[in-house]
Write an enzyme that holds these catalytic residues in place. Structure first.
Site, PDB file in Angstrom:
ATOM      1  CD  GLU A  83      38.869  41.015  35.220  1.00 25.84           C
ATOM      2  OE1 GLU A  83      37.902  41.373  35.912  1.00 25.84           O
ATOM      3  OE2 GLU A  83      40.023  41.445  35.376  1.00 25.84           O
ATOM      4  CB  CYS A 115      43.706  43.239  35.560  1.00 23.05           C
ATOM      5  SG  CYS A 115      42.083  44.022  35.515  1.00 23.05           S
ATOM      6  CG  HIS A 250      46.421  47.000  35.504  1.00 25.99           C
ATOM      7  ND1 HIS A 250      45.808  46.549  34.351  1.00 25.99           N
ATOM      8  CD2 HIS A 250      45.424  47.191  36.418  1.00 25.99           C
ATOM      9  CE1 HIS A 250      44.505  46.456  34.567  1.00 25.99           C
ATOM     10  NE2 HIS A 250      44.242  46.844  35.804  1.00 25.99           N
TER      11      HIS A 250
END
Length: 416
Positions: A83, A115, A250
């Site tokens: 990103e 992400c 994550h």
């Protein structure tokens, strides 16, 4: 016999400098425990303009090829999840292909969804190989990002940068994926975004955490439904999530993994058939420290030392887990939760390979980290103020790449 596909090997690349998180806390007039205990941070990678997403991705992919003896002629796909791309049109993957002199016969592209982009690339590569379209070839998926929020901002102590390169093949020495058991949850939300032309992201912090947890619930329940149907897990005295040897999340900051694990356990406790319990009792049980320590905590060592790496954060957790427990976990199933703001979450699982410990020894993550230089807060602030189009004239280390110049909108790199 069903074809096994998954991650054969990995390698990482990180910026050459880092700042100690306690030094940063003291410089900001904050009690260090707010960053260390409150966020779970220890160190924070500091990327300078020469260490952009291309340089980090190429360095990680080069290390993967060299340390694991990858034959480039057998690689048919190169995907970069990021990103923090460097151009609105030209893919980071095309830069990496050129810098590493990879074959012209491969498919190359970038995957962007905050992400989640690295996981999107991993799934595309896995399904390409599993379908037979890859004709026996492997794929390289690189997650490369720089998390930047700016000096003296609420997000400052959660910055970071780096890349993780994954070799995806029919020889999944690290992790054989349970293809088809994936659960996905997506929704159009504004929890985190970076408008064109901005170096720093715009974040609605509390809302983003809620979006993460909501998407996690949907993705995990989707995976669990398929896993129960295939008898990968079962309802019983042990909850489905508890039947996974480890669960990786994550990690925008390490304490988020604790919140995520509580939410996953709450999903199981709310849905458990025949269990009489009040909402308060379920919430208390979901916060079990024992479950978190057993299933999650051991995966967070690298994340605590590097910081947020957006697309690479989940795969840093995978590297950290297998670096420490690759031999112990061989043959055991683990779960992985990927989240990208905007938003999309995916929960998937896989079985750790018998060659995991050997592959991680070849990767030698500690040697990569040992080369870093600890810098003062003053030096970190100087680096943060450098313009993105004026890289410092530093010589890249052997096997690594660095942006050296932007000439007529063309990015020039040195190293290799």
């Amino acid at each position: 016999m069903k074809k096994q596909v998954g991650i054969e090997a990995l390698a990482i690349a990180v910026p050459r400098r880092y700042v100690d998180i306690e030094d940063l806390a003291r410089a900001r007039g904050v009690e260090p425990a707010k960053y260390t205990a409150g966020l779970g941070a220890k160190e924070m990678a500091v990327a300078d303009p020469g260490e952009d997403s291309v340089a980090l991705a190429a360095s990680a992919a080069s290390r993967l090829i060299q340390r694991h003896g990858v034959d480039p002629s057998r690689v048919g796909m190169l995907v970069v999840g990021t990103e923090t791309g460097v151009d609105h049109s030209k893919a980071v993957s095309s830069h990496v292909q050129g810098l590493l002199k990879l074959p012209r016969t491969m498919r190359t592209f970038d995957a962007q969804h905050a992400c989640y982009g690295g996981t999107a690339g991993l799934m595309a590569a896995t399904e390409w190989i599993a379908s037979g379209a890859g004709a026996g070839r492997s794929a390289i998926v690189v997650c490369s990002d720089i998390a930047r929020y700016g000096l003296n901002t609420a997000g400052e102590p959660t910055q970071g940068g780096g890349a993780v390169a994954l070799l995806v093949s029919e020889q999944p020495d690290l992790l054989a994926l349970d293809i088809g058991l994936n659960g996905v949850s997506s929704m159009d939300v504004y929890d985190f975004w970076r408008p064109l032309g901005r170096r720093e992201a715009v974040v609605d912090g509390h809302y983003s955490i809620n979006c993460y947890l909501d998407a996690l619930s949907g993705a995990y329940r989707g995976w669990r439904e398929r896993a129960l149907a295939h008898e990968v897990v079962r309802w019983g005295e042990t909850l489905p999530g508890e039947q996974l040897a480890r669960i990786l999340y994550h990690v925008p900051f390490c304490k988020m993994a604790r919140k995520a694990h509580t939410q996953l356990r709450l999903c199981d406790l709310e849905d458990a058939p025949g269990r009489e319990s009040t909402p308060a009792a379920r919430e208390e049980a979901a916060k079990s420290p024992a479950s978190y320590e057993a299933q999650v905590a051991s995966s967070l060592g690298l994340n605590a030392r590097i910081g947020n790496v957006y697309t690479a954060s989940l795969y840093l957790a995978l590297a950290g887990l297998l670096q420490g427990e690759g031999a112990e976990l061989a043959g055991k199933r683990i779960g992985l939760l990927s989240y990208g703001s905007g938003c999309c979450a995916e929960f998937y699982s896989g079985v750790v390979g018998e060659g995991a410990a050997r592959r991680m020894a070849q990767t030698d993550v500690e040697a990569v980290l040992a080369k870093r230089e600890r810098v003062s807060v003053e030096e970190y602030e100087r680096i943060m103020k450098l313009p993105s189009d004026a890289p410092e004239p530093l010589t890249p280390a052997p096997g690594e790449f660095r942006l050296t110049e932007i000439r007529e909108h063309r990015r020039l790199y040195a190293g290799g």
